[in-house]
Write a protein that holds these residues in place. Sequence first.
Motif, short mmCIF file in Angstrom:
data_model
loop_
_atom_site.label_atom_id
_atom_site.label_comp_id
_atom_site.label_asym_id
_atom_site.label_seq_id
_atom_site.Cartn_x
_atom_site.Cartn_y
_atom_site.Cartn_z
N LYS A 185 0.84 -1.23 0.12
CA LYS A 185 -0.15 0.16 0.10
C LYS A 185 0.77 1.32 -0.04
O LYS A 185 1.61 1.27 0.83
CB LYS A 185 -0.91 0.03 1.21
N LYS A 211 -5.73 -5.77 -4.36
CA LYS A 211 -6.67 -6.40 -3.52
C LYS A 211 -6.57 -7.79 -3.54
O LYS A 211 -6.66 -8.35 -2.17
CB LYS A 211 -8.05 -5.66 -3.74
N ASN A 257 -3.07 -8.98 -2.02
CA ASN A 257 -2.56 -8.44 -0.46
C ASN A 257 -3.70 -8.44 0.31
O ASN A 257 -3.28 -7.75 1.43
CB ASN A 257 -1.91 -7.06 -0.99
N THR A 304 -5.65 -5.51 0.44
CA THR A 304 -5.87 -4.25 0.68
C THR A 304 -5.85 -3.57 -0.56
O THR A 304 -4.91 -3.83 -1.63
CB THR A 304 -5.02 -3.87 1.74
N SER A 305 -6.55 -2.26 -0.58
CA SER A 305 -6.45 -1.50 -1.69
C SER A 305 -5.04 -0.91 -1.89
O SER A 305 -4.50 -0.52 -0.88
CB SER A 305 -7.34 -0.09 -1.57
N ASN A 335 -3.73 5.10 -1.90
CA ASN A 335 -4.62 5.88 -1.34
C ASN A 335 -5.04 7.10 -2.16
O ASN A 335 -6.20 7.52 -1.94
CB ASN A 335 -3.82 6.65 -0.17
#
Length: 493
Positions: free
Chosen positions: A242, A265, A268, A270-271, A274
Motif C-alpha cells: 500500500k 486487492k 494483498n 488491501t487497496s 490511497n
Amino acid sequence: MPLFKNQNLKIYNTLSGEKENFNPINEGAIGMYVCGPTVYSNVHLGNVRTFMSFDVIFRYLKHLDYKVRYVRNITDAGHLTDDGNIENDRFVKQSRLEKLEPMEVVQKYTVDFHKVLDHFNFAPPTIEPTATGHILEQIELTQKLINDGFAYVSQGSVYFDVLEYNKRGMNYGELNNRNVEELLSNTRDLDGQNEKKNPQDFALWKNASPAHIMRWNSPWGEGFPGWHLECTAMSTKYLGEKFDIHGGGMDLKFPHHECEIAQGKACNGTSPVNYWMHTNMLTMNGLRMSKSTGNYILPMELIEGGNQFFEKEFNANTVRFCFLQAHYRSVLDISNEAMIASEKGFTRLMEGIQICNEITPSETSSVDITTWKQNCYDAMNDDFNTPILIANLFEGVRFVNVLNDKRETISASDLAELKTTLETFTFEILGIKNEKASNNTTQKLEGVIEMLIEMRKTARENKNWALSDEIRDKLLALNIQLKDGKDGTSYSF
C-alpha cells in the motif's frame, strides 16, 4: 520544523471524485508511482504533458521536505492492444516494421524518451524499473493469484477471474464507477475470447505462439506477461503493498488502473493506493492529436520548428511554461497563438526575476510580501494548481515593476523574500530551467559557429572544397548541422 507540517495539501482523488486532505502513510515520507512510457515509438506531446505534471508534483513534495520515492516504470514488453490477439503486441509489430530486434526498438525509443525529457528539464525519478527486468516478480504474483483462486490457466495463458473477484465482496470497476454488468455489455467480441471464462477477464500471462519473438519460461509454458501486472509487481516491490500516490494519464483509468486495483486487492487483501491522480488530455488547434488525422506533432518538432502548425520554433522553457498554465486535470489546447502568448508571458516573468536583482531596498515595505508568498503556497496546496501559482508569480512581477519605478518601497528582508520566492517557485518547483548562467556561454558558442560559417563561405568562394567539407563534418560530429539555402547558411543543434 519540516515545511510539510505547516501546509494543508489537498489532492483530488479519482477514486472518491473529491479533493482530500493529503495524509501520507508514513509521516515525512511519500511513495509515488507513475505509469511510464511504452517504448515502441517516439514519446508524444501528450506523454510529455503527463510526465511534466508529475515532475512538478514530485518537485513540490520534495520542496515541502518530504522524502519522496518516485517510481516511474518503462513498459518494454507485454503491452497488448487487447487480450485476444497477440499479433497486436506493439513491440513485435514495431520490430517487424523497422527490421530490428524487439530490444533494439526498446533501446532506441528509451533513449529518445530520456533525451526529450532532458530538453524539458525533468528531474529523474528515484527508480525507473522495466517490465522485462521484473518477469520473475510477475510470474510469482500470477502464481499467487492462481493459488488463491483469483486466476485460472487456459491454453497456456493465465487470466484474472473478474466475476470470482466480485463474488468475494470486491468491486471491479470502482475507479471508473462501472459495474460488471455494464462491462459485460460493452465487451467487444475479440479473437481468443474463447480462452476466457468471462469476456471481461484480463490476461496476466499470455502463451507465446511459435512466431512470437519476446518470450520467457514460466510454469505454464513459454510466454510473456500481460500489460497490467507489471505495474502491480513493480509498485509492490519498491513501494510496498500500500502506498500513497499512483498517477498516469486519464486514458489509463480503464482498464489499466482498474486492473491494478483488482490485482493489488486480490494479492494483498488491501487497496494498493490511497490517492489516484490522472492528468487530462492534450489537444492541438482544438482537435485531438492523432497520427491518423495528421493533427500531430512530436515534442522536438515543436522545439526545433519547421512544422506545418507553428510559425516558429519555441524554446523548451516556453513549452513547459505553456503546459503549466493549465491545471493538470484540465484539457490543454496548444496552438500557434497560445505558444506566442506563452512566449511573451515567459519573457515577462524572466525579466521580472532579473529586475528584482537590481532593486534598492528601503527602510520599510509598502507591499505585503508575506500574504503574497502564502498565496503561492495556497495555489500549490490546492491540488497543485499551477495556473493560479503562475498568476501569483505575475503578481510578484507587478511588485517588482512598481518597486523598480519607486512607486512602492520594500525592506531588505522583504526584498530577499520576494526574490527567493520568485526563484524557488519558478526554477525549483515549476522546473523552469534557469538559463541566466548559460546565456553567456550560448552567445559565445553561437559566435564561434557564425565565425566558422564565414570561414566556410570564404573557402567555398575560393573553391577550397576540402576545407569547406571539413568544417561542415566537424560541426556535424558535434551535433551542429549546417543548412545551406538561398538566403545563406543556417544551423541547428
